[in-house]
Design a protein around this motif. Sequence first.
Motif, PDB file in Angstrom:
ATOM      1  N   LEU A 236      33.344 -10.683  23.863  1.00  0.00           N
ATOM      2  CA  LEU A 236      33.154 -10.527  22.421  1.00  0.00           C
ATOM      3  C   LEU A 236      31.734 -10.909  22.002  1.00  0.00           C
ATOM      4  CD1 LEU A 236      36.515 -11.994  21.029  1.00  0.00           C
ATOM      5  CD2 LEU A 236      35.819  -9.586  21.073  1.00  0.00           C
ATOM      6  N   GLN A 237      31.192 -11.969  22.606  1.00  0.00           N
ATOM      7  CA  GLN A 237      29.840 -12.402  22.262  1.00  0.00           C
ATOM      8  C   GLN A 237      28.809 -11.347  22.638  1.00  0.00           C
ATOM      9  OE1 GLN A 237      30.172 -16.059  24.466  1.00  0.00           O
ATOM     10  NE2 GLN A 237      30.081 -17.312  22.629  1.00  0.00           N
TER      11      GLN A 237
ATOM     12  N   GLN B 261      25.203  -6.767  21.008  1.00  0.00           N
ATOM     13  CA  GLN B 261      24.902  -5.339  21.096  1.00  0.00           C
ATOM     14  C   GLN B 261      25.002  -4.664  19.730  1.00  0.00           C
ATOM     15  OE1 GLN B 261      27.823  -4.272  24.068  1.00  0.00           O
ATOM     16  NE2 GLN B 261      26.261  -4.111  25.652  1.00  0.00           N
ATOM     17  N   MET B 262      26.044  -4.989  19.007  1.00  0.00           N
ATOM     18  CA  MET B 262      26.246  -4.365  17.701  1.00  0.00           C
ATOM     19  C   MET B 262      25.126  -4.703  16.724  1.00  0.00           C
ATOM     20  SD  MET B 262      29.027  -2.492  17.644  1.00  0.00           S
ATOM     21  CE  MET B 262      28.331  -1.962  19.219  1.00  0.00           C
ATOM     22  N   ARG B 263      24.753  -5.971  16.677  1.00  0.00           N
ATOM     23  CA  ARG B 263      23.692  -6.381  15.755  1.00  0.00           C
ATOM     24  C   ARG B 263      22.361  -5.751  16.126  1.00  0.00           C
ATOM     25  NH1 ARG B 263      25.264 -12.823  15.158  1.00  0.00           N
ATOM     26  NH2 ARG B 263      26.548 -12.610  13.281  1.00  0.00           N
ATOM     27  N   TYR B 264      22.095  -5.679  17.413  1.00  0.00           N
ATOM     28  CA  TYR B 264      20.843  -5.063  17.860  1.00  0.00           C
ATOM     29  C   TYR B 264      20.825  -3.580  17.522  1.00  0.00           C
ATOM     30  CZ  TYR B 264      16.860  -3.909  20.799  1.00  0.00           C
ATOM     31  OH  TYR B 264      15.645  -3.481  21.243  1.00  0.00           O
ATOM     32  N   ARG B 265      21.918  -2.910  17.778  1.00  0.00           N
ATOM     33  CA  ARG B 265      21.968  -1.464  17.552  1.00  0.00           C
ATOM     34  C   ARG B 265      22.000  -1.115  16.072  1.00  0.00           C
ATOM     35  NH1 ARG B 265      25.849  -0.687  22.811  1.00  0.00           N
ATOM     36  NH2 ARG B 265      24.120  -0.648  24.272  1.00  0.00           N
ATOM     37  N   LEU B 266      22.554  -2.018  15.277  1.00  0.00           N
ATOM     38  CA  LEU B 266      22.532  -1.786  13.841  1.00  0.00           C
ATOM     39  C   LEU B 266      21.095  -1.767  13.321  1.00  0.00           C
ATOM     40  CD1 LEU B 266      24.079  -1.508  11.161  1.00  0.00           C
ATOM     41  CD2 LEU B 266      24.104  -3.998  11.013  1.00  0.00           C
ATOM     42  N   SER B 267      20.267  -2.650  13.850  1.00  0.00           N
ATOM     43  CA  SER B 267      18.878  -2.716  13.398  1.00  0.00           C
ATOM     44  C   SER B 267      18.019  -1.601  13.981  1.00  0.00           C
ATOM     45  CB  SER B 267      18.272  -4.071  13.766  1.00  0.00           C
ATOM     46  OG  SER B 267      18.185  -4.219  15.171  1.00  0.00           O
ATOM     47  N   ARG B 268      18.510  -0.931  15.027  1.00  0.00           N
ATOM     48  CA  ARG B 268      17.708   0.105  15.691  1.00  0.00           C
ATOM     49  C   ARG B 268      18.488   1.387  15.901  1.00  0.00           C
ATOM     50  NH1 ARG B 268      15.416  -4.467  16.667  1.00  0.00           N
ATOM     51  NH2 ARG B 268      13.254  -4.578  17.388  1.00  0.00           N
ATOM     52  N   LEU B 269      19.407   1.681  15.037  1.00  0.00           N
ATOM     53  CA  LEU B 269      20.309   2.812  15.233  1.00  0.00           C
ATOM     54  C   LEU B 269      19.560   4.126  15.385  1.00  0.00           C
ATOM     55  CD1 LEU B 269      23.326   3.296  15.445  1.00  0.00           C
ATOM     56  CD2 LEU B 269      23.357   3.827  13.013  1.00  0.00           C
TER      57      LEU B 269
ATOM     58  N   HIS C 291      19.478 -11.966  19.218  1.00  0.00           N
ATOM     59  CA  HIS C 291      20.883 -11.587  18.996  1.00  0.00           C
ATOM     60  C   HIS C 291      21.797 -12.238  20.032  1.00  0.00           C
ATOM     61  CE1 HIS C 291      19.811  -8.725  15.895  1.00  0.00           C
ATOM     62  NE2 HIS C 291      18.925  -8.177  16.698  1.00  0.00           N
ATOM     63  N   ILE C 292      21.295 -12.430  21.257  1.00  0.00           N
ATOM     64  CA  ILE C 292      22.081 -13.115  22.288  1.00  0.00           C
ATOM     65  C   ILE C 292      22.250 -14.588  21.922  1.00  0.00           C
ATOM     66  CG2 ILE C 292      21.903 -14.047  24.631  1.00  0.00           C
ATOM     67  CD1 ILE C 292      23.067 -11.350  24.752  1.00  0.00           C
ATOM     68  N   VAL C 293      21.162 -15.236  21.491  1.00  0.00           N
ATOM     69  CA  VAL C 293      21.240 -16.636  21.102  1.00  0.00           C
ATOM     70  C   VAL C 293      22.229 -16.818  19.959  1.00  0.00           C
ATOM     71  CG1 VAL C 293      19.959 -18.599  20.180  1.00  0.00           C
ATOM     72  CG2 VAL C 293      18.892 -17.126  21.879  1.00  0.00           C
ATOM     73  N   GLU C 294      22.167 -15.942  18.968  1.00  0.00           N
ATOM     74  CA  GLU C 294      23.064 -16.036  17.817  1.00  0.00           C
ATOM     75  C   GLU C 294      24.518 -15.829  18.240  1.00  0.00           C
ATOM     76  OE1 GLU C 294      22.787 -16.757  14.457  1.00  0.00           O
ATOM     77  OE2 GLU C 294      20.884 -17.570  15.163  1.00  0.00           O
TER      78      GLU C 294
END
Length: 422
Positions: A126-127, A132-140, A266-269
Amino acid sequence: MEEQIKNEIEEKAILIAICPQNKEKEVDSAIDELEELAKTAGASTLVKVIQNRDKPHPATYFGKGKVEELKEMIDQYEITTVICDDELSPAQLKNLGEALDVKIVDRPILIMDIFARHAHTKEGILQVEMAQMRYRLSRLSGLGKSLSRLGGGIGTRGPGEKKLETDKRHIRRRIDILKEELEKIHSSRHLLREGRAKQGKPIIAIVGYTNAGKSTLLNHLTDAGVLQEDMLFATLDPTTRNMVLPEGKEVLLVDTVGFIRKLPHHIVEAFKSTLEEVVYADLLIHMVDASNPDANKHIQVVHETLQELGAEKTPMLTLLNKCDRDNVDEDLWDEKALANIRVSALTGDGIRKVLEALEQHLLQGQRLMKIIVPYHQGQILQKLRTYGQILEESYVNEGTYVEVYIEEAYINKYELGSMVIG
């Protein structure tokens, strides 16, 4: 499955990086590490390309001429993936992908791909997906076309791959679901920490740069059976084991995820709840690969990451690991540590000194008491076993004779002063 294996075997990569003036040695080291990351992700590096310039080109990372050279190399070596040592902007991802007509992967994507490959617990999976989701949202806009050129491979592993072509609304909805799931796990982890605190056992967290030997040390000390390989991020999921020090004191030993240069935000978060094990620890064991030529830089990265987590003031013992190798830096030293100890977690050399140092630190602030606990106060004896370090225990006519190291707070709380003898 066969198709996935085929894609991984056939993945051929060019590694690219920018080298500002007077940074040659640092960049050479960074791109060597990038090659190790690529290998861990299943890619074979055929070419490394470094362009001398102060900062990346805002549109294509490399300049126009260097991009043309890359195109020729891609055709010559049948390259499937270009991996960049820096984080690319959406525009750079999009423009490079269109110019080179291959998959473009930057450092954050590569690291998240490795995390997706090595996460096995529900929390870890899940982490990784959250990151991945947060990163891809910012770079979709930049990612979609680049990563859909080749079906599978680096950057498309893990639960996040099915969302590449969805719109931002759907990704945000998925992030909300992941937040709820992780919050439940976080609450369970909090209860687990509270339970540990009630046991009174000190918590020792093992930290360090990835592949420094953390899991090897945990296995040597506790027979934990954790995967240990000469590979970056071989283990991700935290492992906690009981350990009894030579004088009988019980502690909890926690293995944590390895740190690395430019660890994606995003990994740290996403891994905050896991990394909080470091924050709540009573003592840190900092593992350093003393045979690595960049060991000093690795020490710096670990301290910077600990500061970001809010754990920079936690007492630390630094173990200069892999001392059994020939290329160890004899001058290596961590100035922020309580002590530096040269060890080999693989052979056990120096481990006795480590255990003695742990005991010495954990006994600070404790008092040695010789007391007799009356037989009708058995609950006090149990408290001593839980919160103290018992050196001797025997039975006499008046009750149980105990020699114990224990903190002043417990001496007052349980009125142990009235039981002192001699």
